[in-house]
Scaffold this motif. Structure first.
Motif, mmCIF file in Angstrom:
data_model
loop_
_atom_site.group_PDB
_atom_site.id
_atom_site.type_symbol
_atom_site.label_atom_id
_atom_site.label_comp_id
_atom_site.label_asym_id
_atom_site.label_seq_id
_atom_site.Cartn_x
_atom_site.Cartn_y
_atom_site.Cartn_z
ATOM 1 N N LYS A 150 -48.745 -5.204 -15.584
ATOM 2 C CA LYS A 150 -49.594 -6.266 -16.119
ATOM 3 C C LYS A 150 -50.880 -6.334 -15.294
ATOM 4 O O LYS A 150 -50.830 -6.470 -14.065
ATOM 5 C CB LYS A 150 -48.849 -7.604 -16.037
ATOM 6 N N PHE A 151 -52.023 -6.216 -15.979
ATOM 7 C CA PHE A 151 -53.313 -6.284 -15.304
ATOM 8 C C PHE A 151 -53.857 -7.711 -15.368
ATOM 9 O O PHE A 151 -53.792 -8.349 -16.425
ATOM 10 C CB PHE A 151 -54.309 -5.315 -15.951
ATOM 11 N N VAL A 152 -54.360 -8.189 -14.236
ATOM 12 C CA VAL A 152 -54.942 -9.536 -14.190
ATOM 13 C C VAL A 152 -56.269 -9.478 -13.431
ATOM 14 O O VAL A 152 -56.469 -8.628 -12.565
ATOM 15 C CB VAL A 152 -54.009 -10.568 -13.493
ATOM 16 N N ARG A 153 -57.150 -10.398 -13.786
ATOM 17 C CA ARG A 153 -58.394 -10.542 -13.034
ATOM 18 C C ARG A 153 -58.218 -11.767 -12.155
ATOM 19 O O ARG A 153 -58.006 -12.867 -12.662
ATOM 20 C CB ARG A 153 -59.539 -10.747 -14.011
ATOM 21 N N GLY A 154 -58.245 -11.578 -10.858
ATOM 22 C CA GLY A 154 -57.832 -12.668 -9.982
ATOM 23 C C GLY A 154 -58.754 -12.937 -8.820
ATOM 24 O O GLY A 154 -59.827 -12.345 -8.671
ATOM 25 N N LEU A 155 -58.281 -13.859 -7.993
ATOM 26 C CA LEU A 155 -58.919 -14.162 -6.710
ATOM 27 C C LEU A 155 -57.835 -13.949 -5.665
ATOM 28 O O LEU A 155 -56.734 -14.496 -5.787
ATOM 29 C CB LEU A 155 -59.422 -15.607 -6.693
ATOM 30 N N MET A 156 -58.123 -13.111 -4.656
ATOM 31 C CA MET A 156 -57.110 -12.766 -3.658
ATOM 32 C C MET A 156 -57.603 -13.080 -2.252
ATOM 33 O O MET A 156 -58.783 -13.347 -2.027
ATOM 34 C CB MET A 156 -56.743 -11.290 -3.762
ATOM 35 N N LEU A 157 -56.682 -13.008 -1.306
ATOM 36 C CA LEU A 157 -56.985 -13.265 0.092
ATOM 37 C C LEU A 157 -56.184 -12.268 0.922
ATOM 38 O O LEU A 157 -54.971 -12.397 1.039
ATOM 39 C CB LEU A 157 -56.573 -14.708 0.429
ATOM 40 N N SER A 158 -56.860 -11.264 1.449
ATOM 41 C CA SER A 158 -56.157 -10.281 2.279
ATOM 42 C C SER A 158 -55.683 -10.950 3.568
ATOM 43 O O SER A 158 -56.409 -11.724 4.182
ATOM 44 C CB SER A 158 -57.092 -9.114 2.608
ATOM 45 N N ARG A 159 -54.447 -10.636 3.971
ATOM 46 C CA ARG A 159 -53.896 -11.231 5.194
ATOM 47 C C ARG A 159 -54.283 -10.446 6.446
ATOM 48 O O ARG A 159 -54.257 -10.974 7.553
ATOM 49 C CB ARG A 159 -52.364 -11.302 5.117
ATOM 50 N N ALA A 160 -54.567 -9.150 6.275
ATOM 51 C CA ALA A 160 -54.894 -8.340 7.464
ATOM 52 C C ALA A 160 -55.587 -7.050 7.059
ATOM 53 O O ALA A 160 -55.327 -6.500 6.000
ATOM 54 C CB ALA A 160 -53.620 -8.016 8.243
ATOM 55 N N ARG A 161 -56.478 -6.579 7.928
ATOM 56 C CA ARG A 161 -57.095 -5.264 7.771
ATOM 57 C C ARG A 161 -56.339 -4.338 8.737
ATOM 58 O O ARG A 161 -56.490 -4.417 9.959
ATOM 59 C CB ARG A 161 -58.594 -5.367 8.116
ATOM 60 N N LEU A 162 -55.471 -3.519 8.200
ATOM 61 C CA LEU A 162 -54.613 -2.669 9.022
ATOM 62 C C LEU A 162 -55.087 -1.215 8.961
ATOM 63 O O LEU A 162 -55.687 -0.796 7.977
ATOM 64 C CB LEU A 162 -53.161 -2.753 8.532
ATOM 65 N N THR A 163 -54.766 -0.461 10.002
ATOM 66 C CA THR A 163 -55.058 0.973 9.980
ATOM 67 C C THR A 163 -53.750 1.740 9.756
ATOM 68 O O THR A 163 -52.659 1.217 10.017
ATOM 69 C CB THR A 163 -55.686 1.457 11.307
ATOM 70 N N TYR A 164 -53.890 2.985 9.302
ATOM 71 C CA TYR A 164 -52.702 3.823 9.045
ATOM 72 C C TYR A 164 -51.853 3.957 10.317
ATOM 73 O O TYR A 164 -50.627 3.834 10.277
ATOM 74 C CB TYR A 164 -53.130 5.217 8.582
ATOM 75 N N GLU A 165 -52.527 4.205 11.434
ATOM 76 C CA GLU A 165 -51.814 4.425 12.702
ATOM 77 C C GLU A 165 -51.062 3.155 13.131
ATOM 78 O O GLU A 165 -49.909 3.222 13.571
ATOM 79 C CB GLU A 165 -52.801 4.826 13.809
ATOM 80 N N GLN A 166 -51.715 2.028 12.963
ATOM 81 C CA GLN A 166 -51.149 0.726 13.345
ATOM 82 C C GLN A 166 -49.881 0.425 12.542
ATOM 83 O O GLN A 166 -48.849 0.006 13.086
ATOM 84 C CB GLN A 166 -52.233 -0.315 13.046
ATOM 85 N N VAL A 167 -49.950 0.679 11.223
ATOM 86 C CA VAL A 167 -48.806 0.417 10.340
ATOM 87 C C VAL A 167 -47.659 1.372 10.676
ATOM 88 O O VAL A 167 -46.496 0.978 10.716
ATOM 89 C CB VAL A 167 -49.238 0.551 8.856
ATOM 90 N N GLN A 168 -48.023 2.638 10.950
ATOM 91 C CA GLN A 168 -46.997 3.624 11.282
ATOM 92 C C GLN A 168 -46.292 3.266 12.593
ATOM 93 O O GLN A 168 -45.066 3.356 12.697
ATOM 94 C CB GLN A 168 -47.633 5.015 11.371
ATOM 95 N N ARG A 169 -47.068 2.852 13.573
ATOM 96 C CA ARG A 169 -46.465 2.455 14.865
ATOM 97 C C ARG A 169 -45.521 1.272 14.664
ATOM 98 O O ARG A 169 -44.424 1.229 15.231
ATOM 99 C CB ARG A 169 -47.563 2.075 15.876
ATOM 100 N N ALA A 170 -45.945 0.314 13.833
ATOM 101 C CA ALA A 170 -45.096 -0.862 13.560
ATOM 102 C C ALA A 170 -43.793 -0.432 12.909
ATOM 103 O O ALA A 170 -42.708 -0.892 13.274
ATOM 104 C CB ALA A 170 -45.845 -1.837 12.657
ATOM 105 N N ARG A 171 -43.915 0.486 11.970
ATOM 106 C CA ARG A 171 -42.735 0.990 11.259
ATOM 107 C C ARG A 171 -41.767 1.696 12.209
ATOM 108 O O ARG A 171 -40.550 1.634 12.065
ATOM 109 C CB ARG A 171 -43.187 1.950 10.139
ATOM 110 N N GLU A 172 -42.356 2.345 13.219
ATOM 111 C CA GLU A 172 -41.526 3.109 14.166
ATOM 112 C C GLU A 172 -41.050 2.253 15.346
ATOM 113 O O GLU A 172 -40.563 2.765 16.347
ATOM 114 C CB GLU A 172 -42.309 4.340 14.650
ATOM 115 N N GLY A 173 -41.252 0.928 15.224
ATOM 116 C CA GLY A 173 -40.672 0.028 16.220
ATOM 117 C C GLY A 173 -41.614 -0.456 17.300
ATOM 118 O O GLY A 173 -41.175 -1.012 18.305
#
Length: 394
Positions: A150-173
């Motif tokens: 379902k496609f919608v036109r909305g207003l959003m609020l990003s919670r964080a600007r994350l980097t690939y490395e940062q997310v990967q490190r978090a995933r790896e503990g």
């Protein structure tokens, strides 16, 4: 060193500056109020990009599907900057974006498709700032099948600007202060949904050309200091799969309403190209089917064998060169490399005109407000597709 990029861009007739009348159109641009838009601000959407990225045009979210009929399924959201709200067909901004066709990246600079006010400000999904979005809700089952969207036109609020490395490190503990509070509700479900999509990709037989990408290292003085292999993490693949799914949903949604669509098509490799690849592969004790027609499954089988060879990356390179060029076209023939029957570009309207056209198509087809595809554009689809395929090659 800076002269090299300048010489290259002038040689290719690229446009280094925006005309004043284009810049003028960006002066009073602001983020729209909620109005008739769907409120997506309660969803903890996040952007995940490279550490050096400056424009954030896509945000993601995933959660287990609450529908008891879809056990182990997931609800995904891909929210994209609503560029069509700002760039209207026929405006000076639109004409300039069309001429450029896409952003162009050099080691030391970017020639953006849209002026900075859009690409780095009102269309950039920066954290904790409301942003206009064209978003798609998608529901997949435990086998990665797209059940509905379902496609919608909305207003959003990003919670964080994350980097690939940062997310990967978090995933790896090893989460940091930003990722720690996002682990349970955001990061873990994203990886769980990706695992399902990744298995579906393997089963589908998408071409597995995992070639190392190299980046030029440029220091603060603008001098090239070396070349590094760009690390390819699971977090990169996660975003890739989410974007591919959203692109499929966009093509499906336009087809459902018989609205013209600029597809991203990729033809099967020709027998002639595969034949010349075969003579090279012989030297490695590998070969393609004698008939000269290879499906993605057969090519993947070959690539899998090549991974065990010391010069396996050369085999990947040759298979890549035997492929047809992917192009934009209003006539759909499917995407051979991704093993998909319909595919369109939807997720990067800040940097690709094709995506902006897909956004306009969706806005028109689903009555999502102003800025939809015009009658004039519908007639010129083939011409637009040919032009932007050309700017991409440039």
């Amino acid at each position: 060193p800076k002269a090299i990029s300048l010489m290259a861009l002038y040689e290719a007739n690229l446009r280094p500056f925006f005309p004043e009348n284009v810049i003028d159109e960006t002066t009073d641009m602001d983020v729209p109020q909620l109005g008739k838009r769907t409120d997506l601000r309660d969803y903890p959407l996040v952007t995940i990009d490279g550490a050096d990225a400056r424009d954030f045009d896509d945000a993601v979210f995933a959660e287990p599907d609450s529908d008891p009929k879809n056990p182990n399924g997931y609800h995904l959201i891909v929210a994209i900057a609503d560029v069509a709200h700002y760039v209207r067909a026929g405006s000076e901004l639109d004409k300039e974006a069309y001429l450029r066709g896409n952003s162009t990246y050099f080691p030391d600079r970017v020639l953006p498709m849209l002026p900075e006010k859009l690409s780095n400000d009102v269309c950039s999904l920066r954290p904790n700032e409301p942003r206009a979005t064209l978003a798609v809700h998608m529901w997949i089952d435990d086998a990665g099948k797209l059940l509905r969207h379902k496609f919608v036109r909305g207003l959003m609020l990003s919670r964080a600007r994350l980097t690939y490395e940062q997310v990967q490190r978090a995933r790896e503990g090893a989460p940091d202060d930003t990722t720690q509070p996002l682990m349970d509700r955001v990061i873990t479900p994203l990886y769980q949904a990706w695992k399902i999509l990744d298995q579906a990709r393997i089963k589908r037989g998408a071409l597995d050309l995992d070639l190392p990408e190299r980046k030029i290292i440029v220091n603060d003085q603008g001098e090239m200091t070396g070349v590094a292999v760009r690390e390819r993490l699971d977090s990169h693949k996660l975003i890739e799969e989410f974007m591919i799914l959203a692109n499929v949903a966009a093509a499906e949604a336009l087809e459902a309403k018989t609205t013209p669509c600029i597809y991203r098509i990729h033809d099967r490799p020709t027998g002639e190209k595969l034949l010349s690849a075969n003579s090279f592969l012989d030297a490695f004790g590998l070969s393609l089917p004698k008939g000269g027609v290879a499906g993605a499954h057969q090519l993947n089988h070959l690539l899998e064998k090549a991974k065990k060879l010391p010069m396996g990356f050369l085999v990947s390179e040759i298979i890549l060169r035997s492929q047809a060029q992917a192009v934009y076209d209003p006539e759909n023939i499917g995407h051979f490399g991704l093993a998909l029957t319909r595919y369109a570009h939807f997720t990067s309207p800040i940097r690709r005109y094709a995506d902006l056209m897909v956004h306009r198509g969706l806005i028109r087809a689903y009555h999502l407000g102003d800025g939809g595809l015009t009658d004039h554009e519908m007639v010129k689809m083939a011409e637009i597709a040919e032009h932007i395929s050309g700017t991409e090659r440039t």
